[in-house]
Design a protein around this motif. Structure first.
Motif, short mmCIF file in Angstrom:
data_model
loop_
_atom_site.label_atom_id
_atom_site.label_comp_id
_atom_site.label_asym_id
_atom_site.label_seq_id
_atom_site.Cartn_x
_atom_site.Cartn_y
_atom_site.Cartn_z
N GLY A 67 0.83 -1.20 0.00
CA GLY A 67 0.00 0.00 0.00
C GLY A 67 0.86 1.25 0.00
N PRO A 68 0.24 2.41 -0.18
CA PRO A 68 0.99 3.67 -0.26
C PRO A 68 1.87 3.95 0.95
N ARG A 69 1.43 3.55 2.13
CA ARG A 69 2.24 3.76 3.33
C ARG A 69 3.61 3.09 3.21
N PHE A 70 3.68 2.03 2.40
CA PHE A 70 4.93 1.28 2.24
C PHE A 70 5.59 1.51 0.90
N GLY A 71 5.11 2.50 0.13
CA GLY A 71 5.76 2.86 -1.12
C GLY A 71 5.04 2.48 -2.39
N ASP A 72 3.89 1.79 -2.31
CA ASP A 72 3.14 1.46 -3.52
C ASP A 72 2.40 2.69 -4.03
N ALA A 73 2.26 2.80 -5.34
CA ALA A 73 1.61 3.96 -5.95
C ALA A 73 0.10 3.96 -5.74
N MET A 74 -0.50 2.79 -5.75
CA MET A 74 -1.96 2.69 -5.69
C MET A 74 -2.42 2.21 -4.30
N PRO A 75 -3.63 2.66 -3.89
CA PRO A 75 -4.16 2.15 -2.62
C PRO A 75 -4.53 0.68 -2.73
N ASN A 76 -4.57 0.03 -1.59
CA ASN A 76 -4.96 -1.38 -1.56
C ASN A 76 -6.45 -1.50 -1.89
N THR A 77 -6.76 -2.46 -2.74
CA THR A 77 -8.14 -2.79 -3.06
C THR A 77 -8.36 -4.24 -2.69
N GLU A 78 -9.58 -4.69 -2.77
CA GLU A 78 -9.87 -6.09 -2.49
C GLU A 78 -9.08 -7.00 -3.43
N ALA A 79 -8.98 -6.60 -4.71
CA ALA A 79 -8.23 -7.40 -5.69
C ALA A 79 -6.75 -7.45 -5.34
N VAL A 80 -6.18 -6.34 -4.90
CA VAL A 80 -4.77 -6.30 -4.51
C VAL A 80 -4.54 -7.23 -3.33
N LEU A 81 -5.40 -7.14 -2.33
CA LEU A 81 -5.23 -7.97 -1.13
C LEU A 81 -5.44 -9.45 -1.43
N GLU A 82 -6.31 -9.77 -2.38
CA GLU A 82 -6.48 -11.17 -2.80
C GLU A 82 -5.22 -11.67 -3.50
N ARG A 83 -4.60 -10.82 -4.33
CA ARG A 83 -3.36 -11.20 -5.01
C ARG A 83 -2.25 -11.40 -3.97
N VAL A 84 -2.16 -10.50 -3.00
CA VAL A 84 -1.15 -10.63 -1.95
C VAL A 84 -1.35 -11.94 -1.20
N ASP A 144 -5.90 -2.34 5.15
CA ASP A 144 -6.07 -0.89 5.20
C ASP A 144 -5.77 -0.40 3.79
N SER A 145 -6.53 0.54 3.29
CA SER A 145 -6.30 1.00 1.91
C SER A 145 -4.94 1.64 1.76
N GLN A 146 -4.39 2.19 2.84
CA GLN A 146 -3.10 2.87 2.75
C GLN A 146 -1.91 1.98 3.11
N GLY A 147 -2.15 0.90 3.85
CA GLY A 147 -1.04 0.04 4.22
C GLY A 147 -1.50 -1.22 4.92
N ALA A 148 -1.46 -2.33 4.23
CA ALA A 148 -1.87 -3.60 4.81
C ALA A 148 -0.65 -4.46 5.11
N VAL A 149 -0.77 -5.26 6.17
CA VAL A 149 0.29 -6.18 6.58
C VAL A 149 -0.32 -7.57 6.67
N SER A 150 0.40 -8.57 6.18
CA SER A 150 -0.06 -9.95 6.30
C SER A 150 0.83 -10.70 7.29
N PHE A 151 0.28 -11.75 7.85
CA PHE A 151 1.00 -12.53 8.84
C PHE A 151 0.37 -13.91 8.94
N CYS A 152 1.07 -14.81 9.60
CA CYS A 152 0.53 -16.15 9.79
C CYS A 152 1.08 -16.75 11.06
N ALA A 153 0.47 -17.82 11.48
CA ALA A 153 0.99 -18.65 12.57
C ALA A 153 1.28 -20.01 11.96
N ALA A 154 2.44 -20.54 12.24
CA ALA A 154 2.82 -21.84 11.70
C ALA A 154 3.52 -22.64 12.80
#
Length: 157
Positions: A67-84, A144-154
């Motif tokens: 997302g933009p908070r981390f340097g991406d040009a475009m805001p996060n969308t549902e499609a972006v988050l699905e790709r991530v 978040d549209s401006q900056g999303a973070v992903s994580f997991c438990a393994a």
């Protein structure tokens, strides 16, 4: 977490800050091209193998930062988050298999476009525990549209 799991049993925590692979990705190099990296990882593995105590290795890390908070040009969308999520899950297959080289390769293939915060610690974890296999218990995103973070438990054995 450890105190809750172990109760009153005595244990020692040795924190290790691992932040060494992003430069290799940016330069298009191999994970262990810098001779300090394999020296550190081999010493860590030898220390674990040579310990007369039980050792538990924990990697506390995030995955993608988008997302933009981390340097991406475009805001996060549902499609972006699905790709991530799809790309994260593909990457996690290499982690579950315990394949440090494949994990590094999966992140380096696109120049770490998702900014995998846990690149170095996950790689070090996998190298420190050769042959370990894991299961992803849960995957999630803090969207978040401006900056999303992903994580997991393994969990690994």
């Amino acid at each position: 977490m450890l105190r809750r799991l172990l109760g009153d049993r005595s244990f020692t925590v040795l924190p290790v800050l691992a932040s060494f692979l992003h430069e290799a990705v940016w330069n298009g190099g191999e994970a262990e091209e810098d001779p300090r990296v394999p020296r550190f990882l081999d010493a860590l593995a030898e220390s674990i193998a040579g310990s007369d105590r039980k050792v538990c290795v924990i990697a506390g890390v995030d995955l993608a930062h988008v997302g933009p908070r981390f340097g991406d040009a475009m805001p996060n969308t549902e499609a972006v988050l699905e790709r991530v999520a799809r790309e994260d899950r593909e990457m996690l297959e290499t982690v579950k298999a315990g394949d440090a080289a494949a994990f590094y390769g999966s992140v380096a293939a696109d120049g770490d476009s998702r900014r995998i915060c846990g690149l170095s610690p996950i790689y070090a974890f996998l190298r420190a525990l050769p042959g370990a296999r894991g299961d992803v218990l849960r995957y999630s995103q803090a969207p978040d549209s401006q900056g999303a973070v992903s994580f997991c438990a393994a969990a690994f054995s």
